[in-house]
Design a protein around this motif. Structure first.
Motif, PDB file in Angstrom:
ATOM      1  N   GLY A  93     -20.376  72.822 102.389  1.00  0.00           N
ATOM      2  CA  GLY A  93     -21.256  71.711 102.048  1.00  0.00           C
ATOM      3  C   GLY A  93     -21.748  71.053 103.334  1.00  0.00           C
ATOM      4  O   GLY A  93     -21.630  71.601 104.426  1.00  0.00           O
ATOM      5  N   THR A  94     -22.286  69.854 103.199  1.00  0.00           N
ATOM      6  CA  THR A  94     -22.833  69.127 104.333  1.00  0.00           C
ATOM      7  C   THR A  94     -21.805  68.138 104.875  1.00  0.00           C
ATOM      8  O   THR A  94     -20.880  67.752 104.183  1.00  0.00           O
ATOM      9  N   GLY A  95     -21.986  67.712 106.121  1.00  0.00           N
ATOM     10  CA  GLY A  95     -21.269  66.558 106.630  1.00  0.00           C
ATOM     11  C   GLY A  95     -20.000  66.830 107.398  1.00  0.00           C
ATOM     12  O   GLY A  95     -19.274  65.899 107.731  1.00  0.00           O
ATOM     13  N   ARG A  96     -19.686  68.088 107.729  1.00  0.00           N
ATOM     14  CA  ARG A  96     -18.462  68.378 108.468  1.00  0.00           C
ATOM     15  C   ARG A  96     -18.726  68.856 109.898  1.00  0.00           C
ATOM     16  O   ARG A  96     -17.828  69.323 110.580  1.00  0.00           O
ATOM     17  N   ASN A  97     -19.985  68.750 110.326  1.00  0.00           N
ATOM     18  CA  ASN A  97     -20.348  69.086 111.707  1.00  0.00           C
ATOM     19  C   ASN A  97     -20.041  70.540 112.048  1.00  0.00           C
ATOM     20  O   ASN A  97     -19.491  70.849 113.110  1.00  0.00           O
ATOM     21  N   TYR A  98     -20.420  71.444 111.151  1.00  0.00           N
ATOM     22  CA  TYR A  98     -20.267  72.874 111.410  1.00  0.00           C
ATOM     23  C   TYR A  98     -21.640  73.490 111.670  1.00  0.00           C
ATOM     24  O   TYR A  98     -21.997  74.527 111.110  1.00  0.00           O
ATOM     25  N   SER A  99     -22.432  72.851 112.523  1.00  0.00           N
ATOM     26  CA  SER A  99     -23.792  73.322 112.786  1.00  0.00           C
ATOM     27  C   SER A  99     -23.796  74.700 113.439  1.00  0.00           C
ATOM     28  O   SER A  99     -24.801  75.407 113.413  1.00  0.00           O
ATOM     29  N   TRP A 137     -17.287  72.167  99.417  1.00  0.00           N
ATOM     30  CA  TRP A 137     -17.202  70.721  99.176  1.00  0.00           C
ATOM     31  C   TRP A 137     -18.613  70.253  98.855  1.00  0.00           C
ATOM     32  O   TRP A 137     -19.593  70.917  99.187  1.00  0.00           O
ATOM     33  N   PRO A 138     -18.757  69.117  98.200  1.00  0.00           N
ATOM     34  CA  PRO A 138     -20.071  68.689  97.728  1.00  0.00           C
ATOM     35  C   PRO A 138     -21.080  68.483  98.851  1.00  0.00           C
ATOM     36  O   PRO A 138     -20.721  68.157  99.990  1.00  0.00           O
ATOM     37  N   ASP A 139     -22.339  68.674  98.506  1.00  0.00           N
ATOM     38  CA  ASP A 139     -23.428  68.445  99.451  1.00  0.00           C
ATOM     39  C   ASP A 139     -23.703  66.951  99.617  1.00  0.00           C
ATOM     40  O   ASP A 139     -24.424  66.553 100.521  1.00  0.00           O
ATOM     41  N   ARG A 140     -23.118  66.146  98.757  1.00  0.00           N
ATOM     42  CA  ARG A 140     -23.363  64.703  98.777  1.00  0.00           C
ATOM     43  C   ARG A 140     -22.171  63.968  99.398  1.00  0.00           C
ATOM     44  O   ARG A 140     -21.135  64.555  99.691  1.00  0.00           O
ATOM     45  N   GLN A 153     -22.173  53.328 102.247  1.00  0.00           N
ATOM     46  CA  GLN A 153     -22.874  53.354 103.534  1.00  0.00           C
ATOM     47  C   GLN A 153     -22.892  54.737 104.169  1.00  0.00           C
ATOM     48  O   GLN A 153     -23.626  54.978 105.125  1.00  0.00           O
ATOM     49  N   ASN A 154     -22.108  55.663 103.606  1.00  0.00           N
ATOM     50  CA  ASN A 154     -22.073  57.026 104.134  1.00  0.00           C
ATOM     51  C   ASN A 154     -23.029  57.970 103.417  1.00  0.00           C
ATOM     52  O   ASN A 154     -22.973  59.176 103.612  1.00  0.00           O
ATOM     53  N   GLU A 155     -23.895  57.409 102.585  1.00  0.00           N
ATOM     54  CA  GLU A 155     -24.863  58.248 101.879  1.00  0.00           C
ATOM     55  C   GLU A 155     -25.687  59.058 102.868  1.00  0.00           C
ATOM     56  O   GLU A 155     -26.005  58.605 103.966  1.00  0.00           O
ATOM     57  N   ARG A 156     -26.036  60.292 102.484  1.00  0.00           N
ATOM     58  CA  ARG A 156     -26.778  61.187 103.350  1.00  0.00           C
ATOM     59  C   ARG A 156     -27.739  62.033 102.517  1.00  0.00           C
ATOM     60  O   ARG A 156     -27.679  62.046 101.283  1.00  0.00           O
ATOM     61  N   GLU A 157     -28.589  62.745 103.220  1.00  0.00           N
ATOM     62  CA  GLU A 157     -29.506  63.655 102.550  1.00  0.00           C
ATOM     63  C   GLU A 157     -28.727  64.723 101.808  1.00  0.00           C
ATOM     64  O   GLU A 157     -27.716  65.229 102.312  1.00  0.00           O
ATOM     65  N   MET A 158     -29.153  65.080 100.625  1.00  0.00           N
ATOM     66  CA  MET A 158     -28.501  66.131  99.861  1.00  0.00           C
ATOM     67  C   MET A 158     -29.526  66.901  99.056  1.00  0.00           C
ATOM     68  O   MET A 158     -30.629  66.412  98.795  1.00  0.00           O
ATOM     69  N   VAL A 159     -29.165  68.113  98.692  1.00  0.00           N
ATOM     70  CA  VAL A 159     -30.001  68.923  97.818  1.00  0.00           C
ATOM     71  C   VAL A 159     -29.631  68.572  96.385  1.00  0.00           C
ATOM     72  O   VAL A 159     -28.452  68.522  96.023  1.00  0.00           O
ATOM     73  N   ALA A 160     -30.617  68.301  95.555  1.00  0.00           N
ATOM     74  CA  ALA A 160     -30.369  67.934  94.163  1.00  0.00           C
ATOM     75  C   ALA A 160     -29.548  69.019  93.469  1.00  0.00           C
ATOM     76  O   ALA A 160     -29.730  70.219  93.731  1.00  0.00           O
ATOM     77  N   ILE A 161     -28.648  68.593  92.607  1.00  0.00           N
ATOM     78  CA  ILE A 161     -27.794  69.545  91.892  1.00  0.00           C
ATOM     79  C   ILE A 161     -28.633  70.556  91.104  1.00  0.00           C
ATOM     80  O   ILE A 161     -28.303  71.746  91.053  1.00  0.00           O
TER      81      ILE A 161
END
Length: 350
Positions: A93-99, A137-140, A153-161
């Motif tokens: 998913g997003t947000g774990r800094n695995y670029s 893990w979730p994209d959101r 406050q940690n909301e981020r860009e996500m792909v719609a389900i």
């Protein structure tokens, strides 16, 4: 070995699933293949991996676990059994800094990234299809991996389900995956994925892979109802609480374990009451002539909402004990004593 239907799918999975996240870091390819051979010989038909394994994840080793499994699957005598095996893997998913895994680390579950991820996993696994493809893990924005509080406050860009499901529908239609699952999900997530699929005629999730063990029974608080009503099966990971419930940390911290080698992964087990609770569970095991490992694994397996218990081992001795726990049945007296400890030390490692 018993087998259970996974959610609403036709998949019959062994009640014990072989986890593989140590392959390529703590286990060599020879050790991995020895584990795989032994597990299959004992009736396990369910193997779980992920594109980011082994752990701890990094650019140098990423994908090595799938490669080890792929080389095993490519052996002629195993390849002939492919239709009898259930192979599960995961996309990050997003947000774990695995670029370093893919160029686009934002909106990790975009159509482009999903299509690339599945092709990469299929190539490493040397197979034409994945039986269960899971969102790691979730994209959101959600609390996970030891976090317990939702922070707006940690909301981020996500792909719609709906968009995620539409891409996975393509992969099912082309035969690259058979079924879809989620991991580290919430009650809201289970409901939203299920309702969106129904409304739009898209693939339904059949499983959820979340942590569940004697010192973390938070799954029972809401997720059990959602999974029951939506017919989603739990694949319980970390049934030994990162090794704590094996009893090996009761008297201290032995060397060459995941907690000592990779302390960043053990933060949730440094919380208040973890040691006290694990000591009491170990005492219950001793009272009934069980090992702490047998007690912990048999408890998870006994829950009505658990479809399969994911085990992981770095040695053959550990693997054999984990698999042999399938022969252990806990009586009502033992379960009552477990619940008494749970009431005193309520989810010390959520």
């Amino acid at each position: 070995m018993e087998y259970k239907r996974l959610g609403t799918s036709e998949l019959l999975v062994s009640e014990i699933c072989l986890g593989t996240m140590t392959y390529g870091q703590q286990n060599t390819i020879a050790e991995a293949h020895e584990q795989l051979d032994y597990a299959i010989a004992q009736g396990i038909n369910f193997i779980d991996t992920a594109e980011m394994y082994p752990v701890p994840p990094n650019a140098a080793t990423q994908g090595r676990t799938e490669q080890y499994i792929g080389e095993w699957l490519a052996q002629p005598h195993i390849k002939q059994q492919r239709d009898k095996l259930i192979i599960a893997t995961k996309i990050i998913g997003t947000g774990r800094n695995y670029s370093w895994l893919r160029d686009d680390s934002i909106a990790a579950l975009s159509r482009k990234n999903i299509l690339q991820a599945i092709d990469d996993s299929l190539k490493r696994l040397q197979t034409d299809y994945i039986d269960l493809y899971q969102i790691h893990w979730p994209d959101r924005n959600v609390p996970m991996f030891g976090q317990v509080t939702f922070e707006p406050q940690n909301e981020r860009e996500m792909v719609a389900i709906a968009d995620q499901l539409a891409t996975f529908a393509e992969l099912i239609q082309t035969g690259k995956i058979r079924h879809l699952g989620v991991s580290n999900e919430t009650t809201w997530g289970i409901s939203e994925f299920s309702h969106t699929a129904k409304q739009l005629g898209l693939p339904k999730i059949v499983s959820i892979q979340n942590a569940y063990n004697l010192i973390n029974r938070t799954f029972e608080m809401g997720l059990t109802e959602a999974c029951y009503r939506e017919q989603v099966g739990l694949l319980a990971y970390s049934p030994l609480g990162f090794g704590h419930l094996s009893g090996k940390y009761v008297q201290g911290s032995p060397s060459n374990t995941r907690i000592t080698l990779f302390p960043q992964f053990g933060q949730r087990y440094k919380k208040v009451n973890v040691q006290a609770a694990t000591a009491e569970y170990a005492a219950i095991a001793q009272k009934y002539d069980l090992s702490p490992t047998q007690l912990a694994l048999a408890f998870v397996r006994s829950r009505w909402f658990v479809t399969s218990t994911i085990i992981g081992a770095t040695t053959m001795e550990q693997l054999k004990e984990n698999i042999d726990s399938a022969k252990v049945q806990l009586n009502t007296e033992i379960l009552a004593e477990i619940d008494q400890v749970h009431a005193r030390y309520f989810n010390p490692a959520p």
